[in-house]
Design an enzyme around this catalytic site. Structure first.
Site, PDB file in Angstrom:
ATOM      1  N   ARG A   1      -1.349  19.079 -31.980  1.00  0.00           N
ATOM      2  CA  ARG A   1      -0.881  19.481 -30.666  1.00  0.00           C
ATOM      3  C   ARG A   1      -1.105  20.981 -30.497  1.00  0.00           C
ATOM      4  NH1 ARG A   1       4.155  15.799 -31.969  1.00  0.00           N
ATOM      5  NH2 ARG A   1       3.541  16.777 -33.909  1.00  0.00           N
TER       6      ARG A   1
ATOM      7  N   HIS B   1       0.292   9.320 -29.924  1.00  0.00           N
ATOM      8  CA  HIS B   1      -0.329   8.556 -31.012  1.00  0.00           C
ATOM      9  C   HIS B   1      -1.345   7.551 -30.457  1.00  0.00           C
ATOM     10  CE1 HIS B   1       3.772   9.211 -33.089  1.00  0.00           C
ATOM     11  NE2 HIS B   1       2.920   9.920 -33.797  1.00  0.00           N
TER      12      HIS B   1
ATOM     13  N   SER C   1       7.761  12.276 -31.474  1.00  0.00           N
ATOM     14  CA  SER C   1       8.667  11.123 -31.634  1.00  0.00           C
ATOM     15  C   SER C   1      10.132  11.550 -31.615  1.00  0.00           C
ATOM     16  CB  SER C   1       8.363  10.391 -32.946  1.00  0.00           C
ATOM     17  OG  SER C   1       7.061   9.891 -32.934  1.00  0.00           O
TER      18      SER C   1
ATOM     19  N   LYS D   1      12.199   9.837 -46.213  1.00  0.00           N
ATOM     20  CA  LYS D   1      12.221  10.280 -44.820  1.00  0.00           C
ATOM     21  C   LYS D   1      13.070   9.292 -44.023  1.00  0.00           C
ATOM     22  CE  LYS D   1       9.154  12.207 -41.380  1.00  0.00           C
ATOM     23  NZ  LYS D   1       7.830  12.705 -41.112  1.00  0.00           N
TER      24      LYS D   1
HETATM   25  P1  ADP Z   1       4.004  12.549 -39.681  1.00  0.00           P
HETATM   26  O1  ADP Z   1       5.404  12.340 -40.135  1.00  0.00           O
HETATM   27  O2  ADP Z   1       2.966  12.103 -40.648  1.00  0.00           O
HETATM   28  O3  ADP Z   1       3.703  13.903 -39.086  1.00  0.00           O
HETATM   29  P2  ADP Z   1       3.950  11.514 -36.994  1.00  0.00           P
HETATM   30  O4  ADP Z   1       4.214  10.110 -36.555  1.00  0.00           O
HETATM   31  O5  ADP Z   1       4.893  12.555 -36.539  1.00  0.00           O
HETATM   32  O6  ADP Z   1       3.856  11.455 -38.537  1.00  0.00           O
HETATM   33  O7  ADP Z   1       2.472  11.909 -36.584  1.00  0.00           O
HETATM   34  C1  ADP Z   1       1.342  11.235 -37.046  1.00  0.00           C
HETATM   35  C2  ADP Z   1       0.121  11.961 -36.567  1.00  0.00           C
HETATM   36  O8  ADP Z   1       0.087  11.919 -35.140  1.00  0.00           O
HETATM   37  C3  ADP Z   1       0.111  13.444 -36.945  1.00  0.00           C
HETATM   38  O9  ADP Z   1      -1.201  13.821 -37.227  1.00  0.00           O
HETATM   39  C4  ADP Z   1       0.615  14.118 -35.689  1.00  0.00           C
HETATM   40  O10 ADP Z   1       0.148  15.438 -35.576  1.00  0.00           O
HETATM   41  C5  ADP Z   1      -0.011  13.222 -34.620  1.00  0.00           C
HETATM   42  N1  ADP Z   1       0.702  13.295 -33.339  1.00  0.00           N
HETATM   43  C6  ADP Z   1       2.007  13.129 -33.097  1.00  0.00           C
HETATM   44  N2  ADP Z   1       2.296  13.292 -31.780  1.00  0.00           N
HETATM   45  C7  ADP Z   1       1.111  13.589 -31.181  1.00  0.00           C
HETATM   46  C8  ADP Z   1       0.703  13.909 -29.823  1.00  0.00           C
HETATM   47  N3  ADP Z   1       1.581  13.982 -28.838  1.00  0.00           N
HETATM   48  N4  ADP Z   1      -0.603  14.154 -29.599  1.00  0.00           N
HETATM   49  C9  ADP Z   1      -1.495  14.108 -30.608  1.00  0.00           C
HETATM   50  N5  ADP Z   1      -1.192  13.833 -31.888  1.00  0.00           N
HETATM   51  C10 ADP Z   1       0.089  13.586 -32.176  1.00  0.00           C
END
Ligand code: ADP
Length: 163
Positions: free
Chosen positions: A93, A20, A131, A44
């Site tokens: 990803r 992130h 995460s 969630k």
């Molecule tokens: P959500 O529940 O909205 O998917 P996340 O916190 O899991 O929320 O992810 C928020 C954004 O960050 C999403 O667009 C996700 O694809 C991106 N993201 C999460 N991990 C990574 C990573 N390792 N590299 C790039 N983008 C990421």
């Protein structure tokens, strides 16, 4: 009127990872202002409260003046409208992410015609990072310090008691 120089990066950030952080840093180079919007979604189940997630992100980016970190419990397109945001950034990803992100983008673009959605590919170093994996590793007492910022390591220590 939306402003194409103001972008948002919405997500759960439960907790924020280097993946992130990387997307945020790169987005800050492309836009005048970036809103990092922490989804405060009661449906969630998150390990960290929205307040904790906002506080840690604010701390991580305390020296950047062009970033705003907020929590929001509504539709992200409504947040975009309320704040004249023209661009929504989502990180991708692998192929698996793409299908989900594409459908989400279609829905958001249908709800808000003037919104641009931008997919930013992950840095190859963070290709496998999510995460849920961090929470799992912390629960088993594994070292996550290379995968999340120091502030998140501290937060995990307070919240997760390893098995
Ligand atoms: P959500 O529940 O909205 O998917 P996340 O916190 O899991 O929320 O992810 C928020 C954004 O960050 C999403 O667009 C996700 O694809 C991106 N993201 C999460 N991990 C990574 C990573 N390792 N590299 C790039 N983008 C990421």
């Amino acid at each position: 009127m939306t402003n194409p120089r103001i972008a948002m990066f919405p997500g759960s950030f439960d907790p924020p990872t280097m993946g992130h952080i990387n997307i945020i840093r790169r987005s800050l180079k492309l836009y005048d202002r970036l809103h990092v919007v922490v989804a405060d979604n009661i449906n969630k189940k998150c390990l960290f409260s929205a307040q904790e997630r906002v506080a840690v992100l604010k701390d991580i980016f305390s020296s950047s003046s062009n970033i705003e970190v907020v929590s929001y419990d509504g539709l992200m397109v409504n947040y975009a409208r309320e704040n004249n945001i023209g661009v929504m950034i989502r990180g991708v990803r692998a192929e698996g992410d793409f299908g989900y992100e594409f459908e989400l983008a279609m829905t958001n673009m249908q709800m808000m015609k003037e919104l641009e959605v931008l997919f930013m590919p992950t840095d190859p170093s963070y290709f496998m990072l999510r995460s849920s994996q961090i929470k799992e590793m912390a629960a088993f007492g594994a070292d996550v310090s290379a995968l999340v910022p120091a502030q998140v390591v501290e937060l995990l220590k307070k919240k997760v008691i390893p098995r």
